[in-house]
Scaffold this motif. Structure first.
Motif, PDB file in Angstrom:
ATOM      1  N   PRO A  88       0.687  -1.117  -0.213  1.00 55.99           N
ATOM      2  CA  PRO A  88      -0.002   0.068  -0.173  1.00 55.99           C
ATOM      3  C   PRO A  88       0.793   1.112  -0.127  1.00 55.99           C
ATOM      4  O   PRO A  88       0.575   2.235  -0.647  1.00 55.99           O
ATOM      5  N   THR A  92       0.708   4.227  -2.942  1.00 60.49           N
ATOM      6  CA  THR A  92       0.209   5.626  -2.658  1.00 60.49           C
ATOM      7  C   THR A  92       1.427   6.508  -3.089  1.00 60.49           C
ATOM      8  O   THR A  92       1.206   7.664  -3.741  1.00 60.49           O
ATOM      9  N   HIS A  93       2.589   6.065  -2.845  1.00 56.17           N
ATOM     10  CA  HIS A  93       3.605   7.035  -3.222  1.00 56.17           C
ATOM     11  C   HIS A  93       3.471   7.117  -4.784  1.00 56.17           C
ATOM     12  O   HIS A  93       4.008   8.134  -5.313  1.00 56.17           O
ATOM     13  N   VAL A 155      -5.828  11.395  -0.808  1.00 56.74           N
ATOM     14  CA  VAL A 155      -4.412  10.733  -1.168  1.00 56.74           C
ATOM     15  C   VAL A 155      -3.120  11.237  -0.268  1.00 56.74           C
ATOM     16  O   VAL A 155      -2.714  10.579   0.482  1.00 56.74           O
ATOM     17  N   MET A 158      -4.055  10.337   3.389  1.00 56.13           N
ATOM     18  CA  MET A 158      -3.717   9.010   3.702  1.00 56.13           C
ATOM     19  C   MET A 158      -2.194   8.990   3.730  1.00 56.13           C
ATOM     20  O   MET A 158      -1.643   8.355   4.802  1.00 56.13           O
ATOM     21  N   HIS A 159      -1.537   9.760   3.120  1.00 57.28           N
ATOM     22  CA  HIS A 159      -0.116   9.924   3.197  1.00 57.28           C
ATOM     23  C   HIS A 159       0.396  10.304   4.502  1.00 57.28           C
ATOM     24  O   HIS A 159       1.313   9.729   5.377  1.00 57.28           O
TER      25      HIS A 159
END
Length: 179
Positions: A88, A92-93, A155, A158-159
């Protein structure tokens, strides 16, 4: 502040600097575009110009950041992540990097296809690079740019939440590698 452990793996100084500069530019781009409509009509154009400048700064800074990441990689996380947490993070990155490239390009395309030069602060402007006779396409691209902007609030959130979770609950050095 406690001194940093020289043996602890960290991103390089260049990677850390670019990370935080890009973070600041993204934050500014969002701030400028979100406060624009609260201002008197005359100040809105200035906020839009500042939004463009912050977005272009992101686009310019992401390339050396990607080159450093490809050349130097990422330092290991201690303690090591189990596979179900590693994947994950990679996804995400990848989404963040895609956003940092695509979003400014969509903004540029929307403005230029609409027949406008990209005006920047201090009277600077980027001349038209695209033939400006596609108003319907410009509107569609602008809608995509705006919609992606909303998606990437999540996003980015989330990071940030993942970095804080790693630090506070897992107790690993994920966050410390970037400071």
């Amino acid at each position: 502040m406690a001194s940093m452990d020289p043996l602890r793996p960290r991103y390089s100084r260049g990677q850390r600097t670019l990370h935080w500069l890009i973070f600041a530019c993204v934050l500014l781009a969002y701030a400028f575009i979100n406060i624009k409509d609260w201002l008197p009509r005359g100040a809105r154009a200035q906020m839009l110009e500042a939004h463009f400048a912050a977005g272009l700064a992101v686009l310019l800074l992401i390339w050396p950041r990607l080159m450093l990441r490809l050349r130097r990689g990422a330092p290991a996380i201690t303690p090591a992540l189990p596979r179900h947490l590693h994947v994950p993070g990679q996804i995400t990155h990848a989404l963040l990097y895609a956003f940092l490239i695509v979003q400014p390009l969509l903004g540029l395309a929307a403005v230029e296809l609409g027949g406008h030069a990209v005006n920047l602060p201090f009277g600077l402007a980027i001349p038209l690079l695209i033939r400006p006779d596609h108003l319907a396409l410009a509107r569609s691209i602008k809608e995509i740019h705006v919609d992606l902007g909303y998606i990437f609030y999540w996003v980015i959130g989330m990071h940030i939440a993942a970095a804080l979770w790693h630090h506070a609950f897992r107790g690993d050095d994920t966050l410390k590698r970037m400071v």
